[in-house]
Design a protein around this motif. Structure first.
Motif, PDB file in Angstrom:
ATOM      1  N   ILE A 254      25.138  63.504  29.409  1.00 51.64           N
ATOM      2  CA  ILE A 254      25.400  64.862  29.891  1.00 51.64           C
ATOM      3  C   ILE A 254      25.173  65.904  28.795  1.00 51.64           C
ATOM      4  CG2 ILE A 254      27.189  66.408  30.774  1.00 51.64           C
ATOM      5  CD1 ILE A 254      28.402  64.027  32.241  1.00 51.64           C
ATOM      6  N   THR A 255      25.652  65.607  27.591  1.00 51.40           N
ATOM      7  CA  THR A 255      25.562  66.596  26.502  1.00 51.40           C
ATOM      8  C   THR A 255      24.240  66.533  25.755  1.00 51.40           C
ATOM      9  OG1 THR A 255      26.578  65.059  24.909  1.00 51.40           O
ATOM     10  CG2 THR A 255      28.061  66.504  26.173  1.00 51.40           C
ATOM     11  N   GLY A 256      23.564  65.403  25.839  1.00 55.23           N
ATOM     12  CA  GLY A 256      22.323  65.248  25.080  1.00 55.23           C
ATOM     13  C   GLY A 256      22.560  65.051  23.599  1.00 55.23           C
ATOM     14  N   LYS A 257      23.778  64.681  23.215  1.00 52.88           N
ATOM     15  CA  LYS A 257      24.106  64.494  21.798  1.00 52.88           C
ATOM     16  C   LYS A 257      24.846  63.177  21.610  1.00 52.88           C
ATOM     17  CE  LYS A 257      24.562  69.463  20.883  1.00 52.88           C
ATOM     18  NZ  LYS A 257      23.413  69.574  19.978  1.00 52.88           N
ATOM     19  N   LYS A 258      24.687  62.580  20.437  1.00 49.79           N
ATOM     20  CA  LYS A 258      25.405  61.367  20.091  1.00 49.79           C
ATOM     21  C   LYS A 258      26.886  61.694  19.866  1.00 49.79           C
ATOM     22  CE  LYS A 258      22.327  58.012  19.936  1.00 49.79           C
ATOM     23  NZ  LYS A 258      22.493  56.780  20.737  1.00 49.79           N
ATOM     24  N   VAL A 259      27.761  60.839  20.372  1.00 51.40           N
ATOM     25  CA  VAL A 259      29.198  61.066  20.186  1.00 51.40           C
ATOM     26  C   VAL A 259      29.583  60.868  18.725  1.00 51.40           C
ATOM     27  CG1 VAL A 259      31.498  60.188  20.725  1.00 51.40           C
ATOM     28  CG2 VAL A 259      29.831  60.513  22.557  1.00 51.40           C
ATOM     29  N   ILE A 260      29.161  59.715  18.138  1.00 51.97           N
ATOM     30  CA  ILE A 260      29.482  59.459  16.731  1.00 51.97           C
ATOM     31  C   ILE A 260      28.688  60.403  15.854  1.00 51.97           C
ATOM     32  CG2 ILE A 260      29.492  57.735  14.902  1.00 51.97           C
ATOM     33  CD1 ILE A 260      31.524  57.252  17.183  1.00 51.97           C
ATOM     34  N   ASP A 261      29.381  61.031  14.915  1.00 47.73           N
ATOM     35  CA  ASP A 261      28.835  62.035  13.994  1.00 47.73           C
ATOM     36  C   ASP A 261      28.619  63.401  14.653  1.00 47.73           C
ATOM     37  OD1 ASP A 261      28.876  60.524  11.690  1.00 47.73           O
ATOM     38  OD2 ASP A 261      26.897  59.671  12.061  1.00 47.73           O
ATOM     39  N   ILE A 300      30.899  71.053  34.345  1.00 46.95           N
ATOM     40  CA  ILE A 300      30.325  69.927  33.604  1.00 46.95           C
ATOM     41  C   ILE A 300      31.359  69.361  32.640  1.00 46.95           C
ATOM     42  CG2 ILE A 300      28.521  69.230  32.001  1.00 46.95           C
ATOM     43  CD1 ILE A 300      27.502  69.816  34.777  1.00 46.95           C
ATOM     44  N   VAL A 301      32.113  70.262  31.987  1.00 47.42           N
ATOM     45  CA  VAL A 301      33.169  69.823  31.071  1.00 47.42           C
ATOM     46  C   VAL A 301      34.220  69.012  31.831  1.00 47.42           C
ATOM     47  CG1 VAL A 301      35.046  70.598  29.572  1.00 47.42           C
ATOM     48  CG2 VAL A 301      32.820  71.726  29.463  1.00 47.42           C
ATOM     49  N   THR A 302      34.596  69.505  33.027  1.00 47.21           N
ATOM     50  CA  THR A 302      35.575  68.782  33.848  1.00 47.21           C
ATOM     51  C   THR A 302      35.057  67.403  34.222  1.00 47.21           C
ATOM     52  OG1 THR A 302      36.383  70.879  34.748  1.00 47.21           O
ATOM     53  CG2 THR A 302      36.940  68.881  35.969  1.00 47.21           C
ATOM     54  N   ARG A 303      33.756  67.326  34.538  1.00 46.00           N
ATOM     55  CA  ARG A 303      33.164  66.030  34.898  1.00 46.00           C
ATOM     56  C   ARG A 303      33.201  65.069  33.712  1.00 46.00           C
ATOM     57  NH1 ARG A 303      26.795  64.968  36.064  1.00 46.00           N
ATOM     58  NH2 ARG A 303      26.926  62.709  36.326  1.00 46.00           N
TER      59      ARG A 303
END
Length: 405
Positions: A254-261, A300-303
């Motif tokens: 959804i965010t298009g970004k890696k969670v770690i780092d 989107i944040v809620t999802r």
């Protein structure tokens, strides 16, 4: 005349018998009631029907909103109907303010009477008081003018005192049970978190600490995210999460970004900074997450939060990781069992985790300095021989050639 007199005496005795029966039943009900709702249900039925009143209702005081609300024991409206009366409004609201019984023999002459039934002609309101504090009002109405006698007023006053005493007893018992449960839960939480902290402190590397932290918190039904301050002190980077892999992939998709780092600048954490190093509960996780993810729409944040298991009845703990007075990161954790009373235990626990992380960093730095040249950062002679020895043994074991350049 004798027959009429005897009939009146019989009616009076019958009424007196009913009144005594109601008084006795209320006294028994006050002792046997399992909770406040059960008590008020019984009281409404006994007083309303036992004393032959067209309408009888119990209003309770909502201290926060400064309003009276109609208890669900009132039978003449749908159960989902919620009537609220501000203090000072209507006959009932005025009694809640004054704390004094009020009898209106003709409601048409009372400008502040609030009418729900045009047939009602008289009203009697008696306050429910605990140590001079009004906690509600008993409200009785009849279709007849002058529908309540002096005896009725005295009787309803006695009943109100009985109901008030019973409410006080039930509320005190409920508060005691709640405090006992809270203490037991806090003790269990502290014991579990101390064990987690001790196990994490036994690990010599940050990854080991994070893995221990996640697995042990999951046994308590808690999910966590750990973010540590970057070297420039301009924000934090997420270093670990105990989320399951599908949830992590959902967030990343959804965010298009890696969670770690993932980096969170200090300015986006400003709403939390005002609480300093104190642990807090985030009561509106969607709003808080929206600040950390400012480019994403609210839905989107809620999802994302729903995918993480953060729904309407779940609060998120924001716990600073503090070591030697310095905040080195943030621990976010959530689960359905978290309560306000858990915050002190979480703060103690977070300090243990922070100390373990700092110790692991110091150990890693000492290990690095032991095998590198201070000036150039190149591995030193000691590390060369350690590495060469391991490679030599491995080459011998596998019968492979070994070359050194």
């Amino acid at each position: 005349a004798v027959v009429i007199q005897n009939t009146d005496l019989l009616a009076s005795e019958g009424r007196r018998t009913r009144e005594l029966a109601v008084l006795h039943a209320i006294a028994v009900g006050a002792t046997d009631a399992v909770d406040e709702d059960d008590l008020l249900e019984r009281a409404s039925e006994l007083i309303g029907e036992g004393l032959g009143m067209e309408y009888f209702a119990i209003f309770l005081l909502d201290d926060q909103k400064q309003e009276l609300y109609l208890h669900s024991s009132y039978r003449l409206l749908p159960r989902e109907t919620l009537i609220r009366i501000p203090l000072g409004i209507g006959v009932t609201g005025s009694v809640a303010c004054s704390g004094v019984l009020r009898y209106v023999s003709d409601v048409s002459l009372a400008p502040d009477y609030l009418s729900l039934d045009p047939l009602v002609q008289s009203e009697l309101c008696v306050p429910l008081k605990v140590e001079e504090k009004v906690i509600g009002v008993l409200n009785a109405e009849r279709h007849a003018l002058n529908g309540f006698t002096r005896q009725d007023q005295e009787l309803l006053g006695i009943l109100a005192a009985q109901v008030s005493t019973a409410i006080q007893r039930l509320r005190a018992a409920r508060a005691e049970r709640y405090q006992t449960a809270l203490i037991e839960r806090s003790n269990a939480m502290i014991k579990a978190l101390v064990q987690v902290g001790a196990q994490a402190a036994a690990k010599s590397d940050s990854e080991g600490i994070f893995q221990t932290l996640g697995s042990e918190l999951s046994r308590l039904g808690l999910t966590c995210v750990v973010a540590l301050s970057n070297r420039e002190q301009t924000g934090v980077n997420i270093r670990y999460t105990s989320l399951a892999s599908p949830a992590v992939r959902l967030v990343e998709r959804i965010t298009g970004k890696k969670v770690i780092d993932y980096a969170i600048p200090n300015e986006l954490l400003a709403p939390f900074a005002e609480h300093g190093q104190h642990a807090i509960f985030v009561m509106d996780p969607a709003a808080a997450a929206g600040q950390v993810l400012p480019l994403l729409p609210r839905k989107i944040v809620t999802r994302i939060l729903q995918g993480l298991g953060i729904v309407s009845n779940v609060v998120v703990g924001h716990v600073p990781l503090v070591s030697e007075g310095e905040t080195i990161g943030i621990l976010w954790l959530w689960g359905e069992g978290l309560r306000e009373g858990d915050l002190p235990a979480l703060s103690i626990f977070a300090r243990q985790v922070a100390a373990a992380i700092q110790n692991a960093k110091l150990l890693a730095e000492v290990s690095r300095l032991a095998i590198t040249d201070d000036l150039t950062g190149i591995f030193n002679r000691r590390h060369f021989f350690d590495l060469a020895g391991r490679e030599f043994v491995q080459a011998q074991r596998h019968g492979q050639p070994l070359a050194v350049l």
